[in-house]
Design a protein around this motif. Structure first.
Motif, PDB file in Angstrom:
ATOM      1  N   TYR A  97       0.937  -1.235  -0.176  1.00  8.65           N
ATOM      2  CA  TYR A  97       0.050   0.094   0.074  1.00  8.65           C
ATOM      3  C   TYR A  97       0.926   1.323  -0.010  1.00  8.65           C
ATOM      4  CZ  TYR A  97      -3.465   3.536   1.372  1.00  8.65           C
ATOM      5  OH  TYR A  97      -4.065   4.687   1.307  1.00  8.65           O
ATOM      6  N   THR A  98       0.442   2.116  -0.929  1.00 13.58           N
ATOM      7  CA  THR A  98       1.391   3.332  -0.898  1.00 13.58           C
ATOM      8  C   THR A  98       0.286   4.384  -0.123  1.00 13.58           C
ATOM      9  OG1 THR A  98       2.249   2.805  -3.079  1.00 13.58           O
ATOM     10  CG2 THR A  98       2.402   5.345  -2.413  1.00 13.58           C
ATOM     11  N   PRO A  99       0.962   4.969   1.024  1.00 10.46           N
ATOM     12  CA  PRO A  99       0.049   5.878   1.436  1.00 10.46           C
ATOM     13  C   PRO A  99       0.090   7.392   0.982  1.00 10.46           C
ATOM     14  CG  PRO A  99       2.279   5.738   2.613  1.00 10.46           C
ATOM     15  CD  PRO A  99       2.198   4.726   1.635  1.00 10.46           C
ATOM     16  N   ALA A 100      -1.217   8.156   1.137  1.00 12.41           N
ATOM     17  CA  ALA A 100      -1.089   9.373   0.827  1.00 12.41           C
ATOM     18  C   ALA A 100      -0.820  10.160   1.628  1.00 12.41           C
ATOM     19  CB  ALA A 100      -2.597   9.795   0.641  1.00 12.41           C
ATOM     20  N   PRO A 101      -0.301  11.536   1.288  1.00 12.10           N
ATOM     21  CA  PRO A 101       0.107  12.709   2.153  1.00 12.10           C
ATOM     22  C   PRO A 101      -0.658  12.745   3.610  1.00 12.10           C
ATOM     23  CG  PRO A 101       0.339  13.575  -0.145  1.00 12.10           C
ATOM     24  CD  PRO A 101      -0.431  12.231  -0.020  1.00 12.10           C
ATOM     25  N   GLY A 102       0.060  12.653   4.717  1.00 11.03           N
ATOM     26  CA  GLY A 102      -0.837  12.733   6.061  1.00 11.03           C
ATOM     27  C   GLY A 102      -1.294  11.767   6.555  1.00 11.03           C
ATOM     28  N   GLU A 103      -1.395  10.626   5.827  1.00  8.17           N
ATOM     29  CA  GLU A 103      -1.764   9.440   6.337  1.00  8.17           C
ATOM     30  C   GLU A 103      -1.305   8.711   7.383  1.00  8.17           C
ATOM     31  OE1 GLU A 103      -5.031   7.550   3.220  1.00  8.17           O
ATOM     32  OE2 GLU A 103      -2.823   6.910   3.158  1.00  8.17           O
ATOM     33  N   ILE A 104      -1.395   8.082   8.450  1.00  5.67           N
ATOM     34  CA  ILE A 104      -0.826   7.420   9.486  1.00  5.67           C
ATOM     35  C   ILE A 104      -0.806   5.930   9.028  1.00  5.67           C
ATOM     36  CG2 ILE A 104      -0.665   6.698  11.934  1.00  5.67           C
ATOM     37  CD1 ILE A 104      -1.618   9.782  12.542  1.00  5.67           C
ATOM     38  N   ILE A 105       0.050   5.228   8.973  1.00  6.16           N
ATOM     39  CA  ILE A 105       0.112   4.032   8.701  1.00  6.16           C
ATOM     40  C   ILE A 105       0.470   3.024   9.861  1.00  6.16           C
ATOM     41  CG2 ILE A 105       0.820   2.088   7.019  1.00  6.16           C
ATOM     42  CD1 ILE A 105      -0.633   4.041   5.708  1.00  6.16           C
ATOM     43  N   ILE A 106      -0.169   2.212  10.397  1.00  9.94           N
ATOM     44  CA  ILE A 106       0.055   1.453  11.447  1.00  9.94           C
ATOM     45  C   ILE A 106       0.429  -0.018  10.633  1.00  9.94           C
ATOM     46  CG2 ILE A 106      -0.303  -0.022  13.482  1.00  9.94           C
ATOM     47  CD1 ILE A 106      -2.421   2.352  13.920  1.00  9.94           C
ATOM     48  N   HIS A 107       1.801  -0.253  10.662  1.00 12.66           N
ATOM     49  CA  HIS A 107       2.559  -1.781  10.343  1.00 12.66           C
ATOM     50  C   HIS A 107       2.440  -2.553  11.173  1.00 12.66           C
ATOM     51  CE1 HIS A 107       4.290   0.508   6.845  1.00 12.66           C
ATOM     52  NE2 HIS A 107       4.492   1.598   7.756  1.00 12.66           N
ATOM     53  N   ILE A 108       1.654  -3.798  11.033  1.00 11.04           N
ATOM     54  CA  ILE A 108       1.447  -4.839  12.050  1.00 11.04           C
ATOM     55  C   ILE A 108       1.722  -5.977  11.502  1.00 11.04           C
ATOM     56  CG2 ILE A 108      -1.056  -5.062  11.674  1.00 11.04           C
ATOM     57  CD1 ILE A 108       0.152  -4.288  14.959  1.00 11.04           C
ATOM     58  N   ASP A 109       2.063  -6.979  12.537  1.00  9.55           N
ATOM     59  CA  ASP A 109       2.249  -8.334  12.350  1.00  9.55           C
ATOM     60  C   ASP A 109       1.454  -8.833  13.681  1.00  9.55           C
ATOM     61  OD1 ASP A 109       2.436 -11.182  12.057  1.00  9.55           O
ATOM     62  OD2 ASP A 109       4.613 -11.006  11.578  1.00  9.55           O
ATOM     63  N   PRO A 110       0.129  -9.445  13.463  1.00  8.94           N
ATOM     64  CA  PRO A 110      -0.293  -9.908  14.764  1.00  8.94           C
ATOM     65  C   PRO A 110       0.231 -11.079  15.310  1.00  8.94           C
ATOM     66  CG  PRO A 110      -1.893 -10.032  12.906  1.00  8.94           C
ATOM     67  CD  PRO A 110      -0.645  -9.211  12.443  1.00  8.94           C
ATOM     68  N   GLY A 111       0.820 -12.001  14.656  1.00 15.16           N
ATOM     69  CA  GLY A 111       1.507 -13.175  15.077  1.00 15.16           C
ATOM     70  C   GLY A 111       0.400 -13.841  15.701  1.00 15.16           C
ATOM     71  N   MET A 112       0.702 -14.238  17.118  1.00 13.99           N
ATOM     72  CA  MET A 112      -0.300 -15.063  17.660  1.00 13.99           C
ATOM     73  C   MET A 112      -1.169 -14.233  18.695  1.00 13.99           C
ATOM     74  SD  MET A 112       2.655 -17.956  18.893  1.00 13.99           S
ATOM     75  CE  MET A 112       3.904 -18.370  17.429  1.00 13.99           C
ATOM     76  N   ALA A 113      -1.039 -13.023  18.544  1.00 13.11           N
ATOM     77  CA  ALA A 113      -1.875 -12.081  19.700  1.00 13.11           C
ATOM     78  C   ALA A 113      -3.036 -11.571  18.966  1.00 13.11           C
ATOM     79  CB  ALA A 113      -0.856 -10.964  20.130  1.00 13.11           C
ATOM     80  N   PHE A 114      -3.985 -11.263  19.579  1.00 12.18           N
ATOM     81  CA  PHE A 114      -5.229 -10.628  19.032  1.00 12.18           C
ATOM     82  C   PHE A 114      -5.089  -9.102  18.866  1.00 12.18           C
ATOM     83  CE2 PHE A 114      -9.763 -10.337  18.266  1.00 12.18           C
ATOM     84  CZ  PHE A 114      -9.976  -9.230  18.848  1.00 12.18           C
ATOM     85  N   GLY A 115      -5.466  -8.784  17.478  1.00 13.41           N
ATOM     86  CA  GLY A 115      -5.407  -7.388  17.484  1.00 13.41           C
ATOM     87  C   GLY A 115      -5.169  -6.963  16.062  1.00 13.41           C
ATOM     88  N   THR A 116      -6.001  -6.952  15.022  1.00 14.52           N
ATOM     89  CA  THR A 116      -5.511  -6.555  13.693  1.00 14.52           C
ATOM     90  C   THR A 116      -6.076  -5.308  13.196  1.00 14.52           C
ATOM     91  OG1 THR A 116      -7.197  -7.925  12.739  1.00 14.52           O
ATOM     92  CG2 THR A 116      -5.368  -9.239  13.139  1.00 14.52           C
TER      93      THR A 116
END
Length: 306
Positions: A129-148
């Protein structure tokens, strides 16, 4: 290493309630990699491919190491789930043996780039994904934990964090899971943060995800501990995205750590449990100042009474 895949297929009039209580039972037995196969909204157009199929069965899936005690634990899980018939939730439990590599990546097909607000997006590391100006990108790998970020309880928390975070404030995340709320808060301007979870694996995944998002660990404290075992430090913001039963039980500890003019964001609550939360708030001289609802899930913004 071999694992046991536990599949709880269920029928219920209230899918959200069934999802909550079955997940709570799975977590109480320390099952990992819990996946909820229930109907969820598709990603917004342009923020992930529309590939989420409606599941053939409503199911909650979890994994446990295949040891000498596995059969006994599965029997105990079945007994707990059978008791849900009292609330009109009928559960059929299946189990199978799988290799570690098979379950460690099983949840990835359920996770797309997800827009939370006009400003915040959550992106798994294997998606482009290519973010637009001003966007906040949360890079995440939830692995074995809850929360995507795809679950309403998490997305509502992120929305409320965008509304209530002020630069330089402090944050406590109770049940940090994948660390997604801490990452969002940090990128919105929170300074010092503390994250706790009863699962050491979740704490480790939170640490990894913070580093993936270039968030300095110098401003972070993490611990595999319950809230009552943490110092009674005052925080400007407290997040607890757990379930209503746990939130009620820890409300005195939340109140003890909330700054005088602080704000708590409480989520993971289904509509039927809101009166229980309100009663627990009142007992601690707290009150709800905003209620956010989505698909029968509720997030509350809480402050001290004037």
């Amino acid at each position: 290493m071999k694992f046991r895949k536990i599949i709880a297929r269920f029928q219920a009039d209230n899918i959200e309630l069934a999802e909550e209580v079955i997940c709570h039972i799975f977590f109480s037995f320390n099952l990992k990699g819990v996946i909820c196969e229930v109907p969820i909204p598709e990603p917004d157009e342009g923020f992930g491919t529309r590939t989420l199929n409606t599941p053939e069965h409503n199911s909650i899936i979890g994994y446990l190491p295949d040891t000498d005690d596995s059969d006994l634990m599965i029997s105990q899980i079945k007994d707990r789930l059978a008791g849900l018939s009292d609330i009109n939730v009928q559960v059929n439990v299946l189990s199978e043996r799988v290799d570690e590599k098979d379950w460690a990546h099983a949840w990835k097909e359920y996770f797309n780039v997800t827009r939370i607000t006009d400003k915040i997006l959550v992106k798994p590391e294997w998606k482009e994904y290519t973010p637009a100006p001003g966007e906040i990108i949360i890079h995440i790998d939830p692995g074995m934990a809850f929360g995507t970020g795809t679950h309403p309880t998490t997305s509502m928390c992120l929305e409320l964090l965008e509304e209530y975070v002020q630069p330089g404030k402090t944050l406590l995340d109770v049940g940090c899971g994948s660390g997604i709320l801490m990452i969002g808060a940090a990128k919105l301007g929170v300074s010092a943060m503390t994250g706790i979870d009863v699962d050491p694996m979740a704490v480790d995944i939170t640490r990894q995800n913070l580093q993936k998002n270039d968030i300095s660990l110098d401003r972070v404290k993490l611990g595999a501990v319950t809230l009552d075992k943490t110092p009674a430090t005052k925080y400007d913001l407290i997040c607890a995205n757990i379930i209503a039963q746990v939130i009620v039980s820890i409300m005195p500890d939340i109140a003890a750590r909330l700054a005088q003019d602080g704000t708590a964001i409480l989520s993971g609550i289904i509509e039927e449990r809101v009166p229980d939360i309100y009663a627990a708030l009142d007992a601690e001289n707290l009150e709800c100042v905003k209620k956010h609802t989505r698909q029968e899930w509720v997030a509350l913004v809480v402050c001290r009474k004037n």
